[in-house]
Design an enzyme around this catalytic site. Structure first.
Site, PDB file in Angstrom:
ATOM      1  N   ASN A  10       0.868  -1.185   0.000  1.00 35.60           N
ATOM      2  CA  ASN A  10       0.000   0.000   0.000  1.00 35.60           C
ATOM      3  C   ASN A  10       0.905   1.236   0.000  1.00 35.60           C
ATOM      4  OD1 ASN A  10      -1.811   2.052   0.506  1.00 35.60           O
ATOM      5  ND2 ASN A  10      -2.310   1.398   2.594  1.00 35.60           N
ATOM      6  N   LYS A  12       0.108   4.256  -0.346  1.00 32.17           N
ATOM      7  CA  LYS A  12      -0.563   5.432   0.240  1.00 32.17           C
ATOM      8  C   LYS A  12      -0.367   6.672  -0.648  1.00 32.17           C
ATOM      9  CE  LYS A  12       0.024   3.378   4.780  1.00 32.17           C
ATOM     10  NZ  LYS A  12      -0.094   3.547   6.195  1.00 32.17           N
ATOM     11  N   HIS A  96      -9.636   1.073   4.774  1.00 35.33           N
ATOM     12  CA  HIS A  96      -8.378   1.281   5.502  1.00 35.33           C
ATOM     13  C   HIS A  96      -8.630   2.194   6.707  1.00 35.33           C
ATOM     14  CE1 HIS A  96      -4.288   2.441   6.465  1.00 35.33           C
ATOM     15  NE2 HIS A  96      -3.895   1.381   5.778  1.00 35.33           N
ATOM     16  N   GLU A  98      -7.031   4.542   7.915  1.00 31.98           N
ATOM     17  CA  GLU A  98      -6.814   5.984   7.674  1.00 31.98           C
ATOM     18  C   GLU A  98      -8.039   6.607   7.013  1.00 31.98           C
ATOM     19  OE1 GLU A  98      -3.133   5.477   5.580  1.00 31.98           O
ATOM     20  OE2 GLU A  98      -2.133   4.926   7.457  1.00 31.98           O
ATOM     21  N   GLU A 168      -5.596  -5.293  10.389  1.00 35.08           N
ATOM     22  CA  GLU A 168      -4.603  -4.254  10.627  1.00 35.08           C
ATOM     23  C   GLU A 168      -4.908  -3.557  11.949  1.00 35.08           C
ATOM     24  OE1 GLU A 168      -2.667  -2.974   6.704  1.00 35.08           O
ATOM     25  OE2 GLU A 168      -4.383  -1.683   7.009  1.00 35.08           O
ATOM     26  N   GLY A 174       2.057   2.029  10.819  1.00 29.72           N
ATOM     27  CA  GLY A 174       2.994   3.145  10.688  1.00 29.72           C
ATOM     28  C   GLY A 174       3.647   3.547  11.998  1.00 29.72           C
ATOM     29  N   SER A 214       3.087  -2.419  10.355  1.00 27.62           N
ATOM     30  CA  SER A 214       4.539  -2.447  10.560  1.00 27.62           C
ATOM     31  C   SER A 214       5.158  -3.805  10.230  1.00 27.62           C
ATOM     32  CB  SER A 214       4.896  -2.010  11.984  1.00 27.62           C
ATOM     33  OG  SER A 214       4.462  -0.669  12.205  1.00 27.62           O
TER      34      SER A 214
END
Ligand code: PEP
Length: 255
Positions: A10, A12, A96, A98, A168, A174, A214
């Site tokens: 991904n 991003k 996702h 985010e 996730e 991250g 991560s």
């Protein structure tokens, strides 16, 4: 039940088309000819055309990071499933964390996108995961169960071969903090049980559940060795060819 590993990157909101071209060329050189594991790259929309051309003659698959639930219309700034299909996109990351956090996406709105994706024969990589607060208060499995049930409402059994789930944990994305191998396995097994209640044991045992958060070369082998971990969704470590391809190699080595 054999589930082929899927290692998806991904990217991003990173990389111009030129930078994307360089990265995918390096990935192709390592992973473009092998079929032991599936490899998918998910660049930003603006890089999809150039990356599409670069992966066309290879085994590397192309994914997008989002799409709109409607097929067309007055939705300024949005992209439809059909537009992705026209660029030979096969996968689309949906839900996702985010996008849940910054764009107000909910299990319900993501559900509409998932149904639209499969209608267009796109494979949704449906992201779910708990926050740190939810984990600390013992709600992890309740949260994951609601995300699976609500996000996959009305999902037709006949299209289950298109579905990929990505677990996730939000606190691991991250941040450099990874779920331990045992934490990942426990969550993946729990997710599979919910899938089994919804779709039956046989269907549930064939749905791939990726780990994301991560993942890097140093921890990939341990995570991928877990019986219910069927690959990885990789953010930071997918932005350079070396760590991403090392994760692909770790997946191949663990076969
Ligand atoms: C992600 O954003 O899907 C992700 C897993 O990111 P990272 O690998 O950087 O934690």
């Amino acid at each position: 039940m054999s589930r082929k590993f899927l290692i998806a990157g991904n990217w991003k909101m990173n990389l111009t088309p030129d930078e994307s071209t360089s990265l995918v060329e390096e990935i192709n050189a390592v992973a473009g000819n092998q079929t032991s594991v599936q490899v998918c790259v998910c660049p930003p929309f603006t890089s999809l055309p150039v990356v599409s051309e670069k992966v066309e003659q290879t085994e590397v698959l192309l994914g997008a990071q989002n799409m709109h639930a409607q097929p067309s219309g007055a939705y300024t700034g949005e992209i439809s499933a059909e537009m992705l299909r026209s660029l030979y996109v096969s996968h689309v990351i949906l839900g996702h964390s985010e996008r849940r956090q910054y764009c107000g996406e909910t299990n319900g709105s993501i559900n509409q996108k998932i149904l639209a994706a499969i209608h267009a024969n796109l494979k949704p990589i449906y992201c779910i995961g708990e926050t740190l607060d939810e984990r600390d208060s013992g709600k992890t499995m309740d949260v994951l169960s609601s995300q699976v049930r609500e996000g996959l409402e009305n999902f037709p059994s006949s299209a289950l071969d298109l579905l990929v789930i990505a677990y996730e944990p939000v606190w691991a994305i991250g941040t450099g903090k990874t779920a331990t191998d045992e934490m990942a396995q426990e969550a993946h097994l729990g997710i599979r049980k919910v899938l089994s209640e919804m779709f039956g044991d046989s269907a549930s045992s064939s749905i791939r559940i990726l780990y994301g958060g991560s993942m890097k070369p140093e921890n990939a082998a341990g995570l991928l060795a877990q019986p219910d971990v069927d690959g990885g969704l990789i953010g930071g470590a997918s932005l350079s060819a070396k760590p991403f391809c090392d994760i692909v190699e770790a997946a191949i080595s663990s076969l």
